[in-house]
Design a protein around this motif. Structure first.
Motif: not given
Length: 466
Positions: A345-350, A315-320
């Protein structure tokens, strides 16, 4: 093709067979014969393809002949992280058990004393991270003039970590007439220049397009918000059939916070990040390998060098931040032909980071459509405690009652004493005849009321948070 067809010694083939292997992987089949013929090698292969054994096996046979000298290792393997160096050392112990070869592991985070003692006895194989190696070299504890075989492992990771100047410095201290093996998952321009400078007529062996998709790993994007990441991760853990999983974060502080959060919810979670000393990192990895914990929250210090059998999920909790890191993170699952699943897991900023990853891999990662988050009303009590920490007096920070409060039906209105206090309304004032007040009547807020409910004329009204 079988390992017996590669020209390895009988003792080495016996150790390989006892380890449960019979057929070499493509990178092993391509590299091993060329190394035995003393060729310089550029090996390009994804993580999890058996790359480590491709240079460890022929090195054992090459080093079987010769003798050691004090402070002068006969071969050198450079690795970017302590974990990767330890993994290489484990491979030498496993495959070299029928050979009388000595080995030393030079990594940071541990005392130098034992490492120096091993060097003084003389070693056939020196496995080191660049920083600790240069430290001992500058102290005069090691000589590199007798090193005739150099391996640079995970060269692209060396580039990311800023080790290329150290590697160039180390190469200048080795004999010019030596055999050099360079391995990398990708071949960016600085690595290509390094190979051109320090390798002699190398043979390039590429078993897959750099950073291409591993067909054994199912990849998914999970759209969420920054505040909803923990909920989304826990929902995925509940929905997925997890054996062991690694959760990657970009920051060390996030690793610590997320590991503690998962533990509060009853998960067997641990952590590994760069602020931990080596003994703590090793102990945590042992707990993960033994199954004492089955979820390991990690920074990118663990993205390369972790070879744990049976990791079912990443799981990538943060996009690298770097697209190459994505390839190595998800490469912790789907190893040695096994199947794996990777979720990011991706947010619009990713959006920009995901675009870079998909350009690098040439693969459009699908959005995960299954495992919808559970209803908010069904969230466990632990989450309420996490979001509303209780004070010592039994009340939460939001003013709710503590454990001593009696249960009340939701439909029953709260008594006036328990209702949330509202801002007081000014009492209605009787309309008085308009007259100019005497100058002495108007005082500051600590004095008697003169009928003025607003700020003093000529002053700025400022509100302070209590």
């Amino acid at each position: 093709m079988k390992f017996a067809d590669l020209g390895l010694s009988d003792e080495l083939l016996r150790a390989v067979t006892e380890s449960g292997y019979d057929e070499p992987t493509p990178i092993q089949a391509g590299v091993i014969p060329s190394v035995l013929m003393m060729r310089d090698i550029i090996g390009i292969a994804q993580t999890g393809t058996g790359k480590t054994a491709s240079f460890v096996l022929p090195m054992i046979d090459i080093l079987a002949h010769g003798r050691t000298r004090a402070l002068m290792p006969r071969s050198l393997i450079l690795a970017p992280t302590r974990e990767l160096a330890a993994q290489v050392a484990e491979n030498f112990e496993k495959y070299g058990k029928y050979h009388k070869l000595s080995m030393a592991l030079l990594i940071g985070g541990v005392q130098m004393g034992d490492q120096v003692k091993a060097l003084e006895k003389g070693v056939d194989v020196l496995i080191a991270t660049p920083g600790r190696l240069m430290d001992l070299f500058e102290r005069g504890k090691i000589l590199l003039t007798g090193c005739n075989l150099l391996v640079i492992d995970e060269a692209d990771r060396m580039l990311d970590m800023g080790f290329i100047p150290d590697i160039e410095n180390i190469c200048t201290k080795l004999p010019a007439n030596r055999q050099t093996l360079l391995f990398s998952a990708t071949m960016p321009a600085p690595i290509k220049r390094l190979a051109d400078k320090f390798l002699s007529n190398p043979k390039t062996i590429e078993v897959a397009r750099p950073a291409s998709r591993n067909e054994n790993i199912e990849q998914f994007l999970v759209k969420t918000s920054e505040r909803g990441k923990k909920d989304a991760l826990r929902d995925l853990i509940e929905v997925e059939d997890i054996s062991t999983a690694i959760v990657f974060c970009n920051r060390k502080t996030t690793v610590r916070e997320l590991a503690k959060s998962l533990q509060r919810f009853g998960y067997k979670a641990g952590e590994i990040q760069g602020d931990m000393d080596q003994s703590s990192r090793t102990a945590e990895l042992d707990r993960f390998k033994k199954g004492i914990i089955n979820i390991l929250v990690a920074s990118d210090v663990a993205a390369r060098g972790l070879d744990v059998k049976g990791v079912s999920h990443v799981f990538n909790f943060d996009a690298p931040w770097h697209p190459d890191d994505y390839v190595h993170r998800i490469g912790r699952t789907g190893r040695a032909g096994a199947q794996g699943r990777a979720f990011t897991l991706v947010t619009p900023s990713d959006d920009e980071a995901i675009d870079s990853i998909q350009k690098l891999t040439g693969y459009t990662i699908p959005v995960h459509g299954g495992g919808a988050p559970k209803a908010q009303a069904a969230k466990p009590e632990a989450e309420a405690e996490e979001r509303e920490p209780r004070r010592a007096g039994g009340r939460s920070e939001r003013g709710g009652r503590g454990r001593g409060a009696a249960a009340r039906p939701a439909s029953e209105p709260k008594p006036a004493a328990e209702a949330r206090p509202e801002a007081p309304k000014p009492a209605p004032q009787k309309k008085a005849p308009v007259r100019k007040p005497a100058p002495a009547a108007r005082q500051n807020d600590d004095g008697p009321d003169d009928g003025w409910n607003g700020p003093m004329p000529g002053f700025l009204s400022v509100g302070f948070d209590s």
